[in-house]
Design an enzyme around this catalytic site. Structure first.
Site, PDB file in Angstrom:
ATOM      1  N   LYS A   1     -21.957 -26.676  42.344  1.00  0.00           N
ATOM      2  CA  LYS A   1     -21.960 -27.323  43.674  1.00  0.00           C
ATOM      3  C   LYS A   1     -21.389 -28.733  43.609  1.00  0.00           C
ATOM      4  O   LYS A   1     -21.881 -29.572  42.849  1.00  0.00           O
ATOM      5  CB  LYS A   1     -23.407 -27.341  44.168  1.00  0.00           C
ATOM      6  CG  LYS A   1     -23.634 -27.874  45.562  1.00  0.00           C
ATOM      7  CD  LYS A   1     -25.099 -27.589  45.948  1.00  0.00           C
ATOM      8  CE  LYS A   1     -25.477 -28.100  47.306  1.00  0.00           C
ATOM      9  NZ  LYS A   1     -26.846 -27.661  47.690  1.00  0.00           N
TER      10      LYS A   1
ATOM     11  N   CYS B   1     -23.396 -24.547  49.882  1.00  0.00           N
ATOM     12  CA  CYS B   1     -24.248 -25.226  50.872  1.00  0.00           C
ATOM     13  C   CYS B   1     -23.650 -26.499  51.480  1.00  0.00           C
ATOM     14  O   CYS B   1     -22.739 -26.441  52.284  1.00  0.00           O
ATOM     15  CB  CYS B   1     -25.624 -25.475  50.269  1.00  0.00           C
ATOM     16  SG  CYS B   1     -26.877 -25.817  51.550  1.00  0.00           S
TER      17      CYS B   1
ATOM     18  N   GLU C   1     -27.936 -19.014  48.399  1.00  0.00           N
ATOM     19  CA  GLU C   1     -28.092 -20.116  47.454  1.00  0.00           C
ATOM     20  C   GLU C   1     -29.443 -20.015  46.724  1.00  0.00           C
ATOM     21  O   GLU C   1     -30.479 -19.821  47.363  1.00  0.00           O
ATOM     22  CB  GLU C   1     -28.014 -21.447  48.206  1.00  0.00           C
ATOM     23  CG  GLU C   1     -28.035 -22.661  47.289  1.00  0.00           C
ATOM     24  CD  GLU C   1     -27.990 -23.973  48.042  1.00  0.00           C
ATOM     25  OE1 GLU C   1     -28.313 -23.987  49.251  1.00  0.00           O
ATOM     26  OE2 GLU C   1     -27.644 -24.998  47.422  1.00  0.00           O
TER      27      GLU C   1
END
Lengths: 411, 411
Positions: free
Chosen positions: A216, A253, A141
């Site tokens: 994300k 994540c 990430e």
């Protein structure tokens, strides 16, 4: 591939401040080096699902890759999952590569130099992946910067780039050279929409073209992960990218804590879901071996988990909302990148402390084989849950509660 | 509470037919007895989330309970999870009991005798739970019969009972005597609806009253679990039972593979979700430590997992749809009942081989504390998923796929 610690090294294990021991490489090595072989075999069966019925083979990487790993000091491990042979489909074996790394130079350096140093650090690891015949490579990430969101300082926004910016261009040449799909998780600046930022994965095709991006979906507000200070929840849905080597998706994540997020990638047909992450020991280490494996089991796909490595220290101290004194880092990124399979097995993890490249062969036919075997999709009753969720999101929702009529009145 | 194996016993571990070792009690003991203490501490931290910051204390059970466990040969372990003290709420500590057991007499015996023998076998274990001050007790799936669904023989339907049948009546007296909520998973016959069967949990209040029932939501068609031969998917939704001691729900067996099922109990406010199950080694053992813990983490509640113990042999051989010869049992129920907490920690598991009672104290305040800390509910974007699922269930659904335009045409 595996480099075993010896007894002498283990004898030198020390206790860290939080009482945990340090100096060992990974859970896998800690167990393998300290249990008798038949005990290790059984522990490994219980923990990873690998026994006589399911085998994880070790792959020998080419000399060009191992020499790069020795020269540049990164861990390199390689494994292969098996699937049953089918009558009507050929095996669809894909070689996946994951890279975990620490930052390259101090966060006090000029931003241009920091990014350049990261490029230079990654170059030999990407070369090792390419020369190992990796088909799909994923970086960690926001790989092109330190994970500075703990500071809440807006100056770090300067690291952000458009989806077709310099980091993408840097990787496009490797994609083309090695005929390799590359997933590049960056801090994106959307120049066409008010210059806002996103936490974005750019998917680069094996011809060097940009196939698309994913932003994300779930943004944390926990511990030092003050990410909503910088960017909001993604607006790209749950795309599955159909590449030369299979259907892939990216769950960035914190999205790994959300079963619905994993599910939606599965409903759209993902065969491998990558989870590039940045997470630290105190907060999440016991969750790390759980959530990705659960997603792989529940959705009958492979999950590739990547975490940063090392401790990143920032110029200005910051507080963490826990009443403790200001400090300049937010803990140890514990690496431990690994791959989970739909049959509930998994690879050993990369090191907790060192940069690393994990190469894994997987036959994507295993996904449908496990859908057929367990029938989770067939038995999922999605119609029921559409209704449940539709009710839940209404402000006037009332939970389905059956109260004991003999219950004493309580507030 | 914990009875440790000694070195001599470990030296006698043998290899079973499938290459796994037998003769050890549980993963916890295998690790604790064979690793040096500082190695075990670190392995335990990585695997269970227990370190200096999070402590799982051992409880000493009263002599009345331990003497029953010795006399009747069942494992008895007891632990306590901690939560932070709050300023505005008192701690809400609940003592939960789980029972795992093998069947009592051969499956060839008269059905009346089999059920009676199970009652007699359970009596001292329930007494031990009651005298230990357990507030909520849960038995294993279909505890009042052998798990005969592998046979596909309809004669086993004779074990089914109405929700207020003899098994419920047997337990109601204990509930009243010990002021204890009891969850009783049975094979239910619904006499008012065409005499169909359900896989049902009856929730008995601490005054001996029936609070309500829940019927298993997801029915397996995998391996020897031919349960849809006997009963269909439940029609009771996802009820949460508000009892004297907290809000509880029951996710029966195969429902643990379905993240949406876990989610719906959470949306309705469950603080503890019980997962009474019957599952065997070859099929699911590597999933067992994953799914319940993932549910506890993702939904910020406690999960109590119960599995049967032992091998059940049936009068007539049956095939398993795997091309192998007919056989009379479908493997070893591996016990290993345990409890998962919302902070990602968990208790050690009960034995893989012996009957057992697991007693665990938990402060239900931990649920909201972890909702506040991680914010999974707040960041879940349910509106997005209502839409995703609503689209998915339409026959004309088209997955969100971004195809590489340079991709060679493939079928």
């Amino acid at each position: 591939m595996e480099k075993s610690q010896n007894g002498e090294e283990n004898a030198q294990l020390n206790l860290s401040n939080d009482g945990s021991i340090c100096g060992y490489d990974s859970l896998h090595h800690l167990l393998k080096d300290n249990l008798k072989p038949h005990h290790f075999q059984e522990v490994n069966r219980l923990l990873t699902g690998l026994n006589c019925g399911k085998v994880l083979e070790t792959i020998t990487l080419p000399e060009s890759a191992t020499s790069l790993s020795v020269k540049h000091g990164f861990d390199a491990q390689a494994f292969s999952f098996r699937a049953d042979k089918e009558l009507l489909r050929e095996p669809r074996v894909v070689r996946v590569g994951l890279i975990q790394n620490s930052i390259a130079i101090p966060t006090t350096a000029h931003f241009v130099d920091q990014k350049k140093a990261l490029f230079e650090k990654l170059r030999p690891i990407i070369d090792a992946a390419g020369s190992s015949g990796v088909n799909i490579l994923c970086l960690q990430e926001a790989w092109m910067m330190p994970f500075a969101f703990c500071t809440r300082e807006k100056k770090w926004c300067e690291f952000a780039e458009p989806a077709d910016g310099e980091s993408t261009k840097f990787l496009q040449s490797f994609a083309k050279k090695y005929n390799m799909v590359i997933i590049s998780p960056i801090l994106e600046r959307d120049v066409n929409h008010g210059e806002v930022m996103w936490n974005t994965a750019v998917v680069i095709g094996n011809h060097g073209n940009i196939i698309g991006i994913h932003r994300k979906n779930h943004i944390p507000r926990v511990g030092d992960f003050n990410e909503s200070t910088y960017y909001m929840e993604g607006n790209t849905g749950h795309p599955v990218f159909e590449t030369e080597f299979g259907k892939i998706a990216i769950n960035i994540c914190y999205g790994r804590h959300h079963p619905l997020n994993w599910l939606a990638f599965g409903l759209n047909g993902a065969e491998i879901v990558f989870n590039p992450a940045a997470t630290v020991g105190e907060l999440s280490e016991p969750m790390w071996p759980i959530e990705a494996r659960n997603a792989a089991i529940a959705n009958s796909y492979f999950v590739a988990s990547i975490n940063r490595v090392g401790t990143e220290t920032f110029p200005n101290p910051f507080t963490s909302g826990d009443g403790k004194p200001a400090h300049a880092d937010f803990g140890h990124f514990y690496g431990s990148s690994y791959i989970s399979a739909p049959d509930a097995s998994c690879t050993p993890s990369l090191s907790r402390n060192r940069d690393g490249l994990l190469v894994t062969d997987m036959d994507l036919n295993l996904c449908r084989q496990y859908k057929d075997k367990w029938g989770f999709r067939m038995t999922a009753r999605y119609e029921l849950y559409v209704e449940t969720l539709a009710q839940y999101v209404k402000p006037e929702f009332e939970p389905q509660v059956i109260r004991d009529p003999l219950l004493h009145k309580r507030c």
